[in-house]
Design a protein around this motif. Structure first.
Motif, short mmCIF file in Angstrom:
data_model
loop_
_atom_site.label_atom_id
_atom_site.label_comp_id
_atom_site.label_asym_id
_atom_site.label_seq_id
_atom_site.Cartn_x
_atom_site.Cartn_y
_atom_site.Cartn_z
N VAL A 12 10.65 -12.39 -9.23
CA VAL A 12 11.15 -11.21 -8.52
C VAL A 12 10.29 -9.98 -8.83
O VAL A 12 10.00 -9.17 -7.95
N GLU A 13 9.87 -9.85 -10.07
CA GLU A 13 9.05 -8.69 -10.44
C GLU A 13 7.71 -8.71 -9.70
O GLU A 13 7.26 -7.69 -9.17
N ALA B 293 4.32 -6.89 -4.92
CA ALA B 293 3.55 -7.32 -3.74
C ALA B 293 4.09 -6.73 -2.45
O ALA B 293 3.35 -6.63 -1.46
N CYS B 294 5.34 -6.34 -2.45
CA CYS B 294 5.96 -5.82 -1.23
C CYS B 294 6.09 -4.31 -1.23
O CYS B 294 6.67 -3.74 -0.30
N HIS C 85 8.83 -9.19 4.33
CA HIS C 85 7.80 -9.81 3.48
C HIS C 85 8.42 -10.34 2.19
O HIS C 85 8.09 -11.46 1.75
N ALA C 86 9.32 -9.57 1.61
CA ALA C 86 9.98 -10.01 0.38
C ALA C 86 10.82 -11.26 0.62
O ALA C 86 10.83 -12.19 -0.19
N ALA D 230 0.83 -1.21 0.00
CA ALA D 230 0.00 0.00 0.00
C ALA D 230 0.86 1.26 0.00
O ALA D 230 2.09 1.20 0.11
N ASP D 231 0.22 2.41 -0.13
CA ASP D 231 0.90 3.69 0.03
C ASP D 231 1.18 3.86 1.53
O ASP D 231 0.28 4.12 2.32
N LEU D 232 2.44 3.71 1.91
CA LEU D 232 2.81 3.77 3.32
C LEU D 232 3.63 5.01 3.63
O LEU D 232 4.52 5.00 4.48
#
Length: 323
Positions: free
Chosen positions: A279-280, A285-286, A267-268, A226-228
């Protein structure tokens, strides 16, 4: 062929896993490679010792009867708090001549007392890092990694990190295949990188006292993509960005940006270890956006690119047969 010797020092109130974890690694490596280590357990007078958990260990011989080994391993435990001066004298004399000196957990305190860590970078269990640094100012204490190597001396954090370090030494001695086989038998990683943090992001940071900030911490963990930004997180907490940033750092001990970095990296790592995603896909996702951004984060924090991390540190299934 020169047989490598491993000498493990034991004492009353030693942590049993600090002894048996590395011992199992070295024993398994010798069995697989066909080049067994000469492993000796020793106490000062050769008498049995009682571990901190109540287990009794019977050493092979008295410490003064043992010569200087190839690898000297010093475990930790409550018994490191008030060590016998004779043990420190022996470590001071023989530790300077061993090919490798290794400590697990608070065993670093014994190495420091013997002067073997002076001028070196070292680590120990997170709860003892401040004590180690204060009592032995000549030691460059790094509280974050699970193990550290500086010259012929290697120090590790608590308990299971001794297994990680032992696997690294086995890989150095006998190659990756042998270390992999041992890791499979023990159902552990081959191998967690030494500069992996002792804590996850959630454990490394304190839990905020106020509920809105705790909710934000949980939101970050559950939505790394998300936008963090501080602005968005502050909005979620119902605070101004300036107030939020100050309150978050005051209650968690870290900045919002640093917390987000650690959560995304964690997470990654988990996705690289546990999934077959590319990887992309993982970078999106992270929350990294691009593989290059994720690569920069991995190199900065772990000293390795994501693809290399996956190749070296992915765990192996216990269902996979070992022959």
């Amino acid at each position: 062929m020169t047989q490598r010797s491993v000498l493990i020092v034991v004492f009353d109130d030693v942590q049993s896993l600090d002894v048996t974890g590395p011992l199992e690694v070295f024993t398994g490596a010798g069995r697989h490679s066909g080049e067994p280590y000469e492993i000796l357990t020793t106490s000062l007078d050769g008498a049995p010792v009682r571990t901190s958990s109540g287990l009794t260990l019977v050493p092979d011989r008295a410490l003064p009867e043992a010569g200087t080994p190839h690898t000297l391993l010093v475990p930790g435990g409550e018994g490191t708090r008030c060590p016998d001066p004779r043990l420190i004298d022996w470590l001071r004399e023989h530790g300077r001549h061993a090919e490798r000196v290794v400590s697990v957990c608070s065993g670093a305190l014994l190495l420091a007392e013997a002067g073997l860590l002076d001028g070196r970078r070292a680590t120990t269990h997170w709860s003892l890092c401040d004590h180690l640094a204060a009592k032995y100012p000549a030691v460059n204490v790094d509280p974050d990694p699970i193990f550290v190597r500086d010259g012929h001396v290697a120090t590790s954090a608590g308990v299971t990190s001794g297994i990680d370090l032992a696997l690294a030494l086995v890989e150095e001695d006998h190659g990756r295949d042998t270390a992999l086989t041992v890791a499979r038998h023990l159902v552990v990683f081959l191998r967690r990188p030494g500069n992996q943090a002792q804590f996850s992001a959630q454990l490394a940071a304190q839990t905020a006292r106020r509920e809105p900030l705790r909710d934000v911490q949980q939101w970050i963990t559950e939505h790394p993509d998300a936008d963090l930004s501080v602005e968005r997180l502050a909005e979620r907490a119902g605070l101004s960005p300036r107030h939020f940033a100050r309150a978050f750092q005051g209650e968690t001990g870290t900045t919002p940006g640093r917390y987000v970095e650690r959560v995304r990296l964690e997470h990654a790592r988990r996705l690289l270890e546990d999934s077959a995603d590319g990887v992309e896909q993982i970078s999106r996702a992270c929350g990294y956006g691009t593989p290059e951004a994720m690569r920069r984060a991995f190199v900065k924090a772990l000293g390795t690119a994501p693809a290399e991390y996956r190749r070296r540190f992915r765990p192996y299934s216990c269902a996979e047969p070992t022959r």
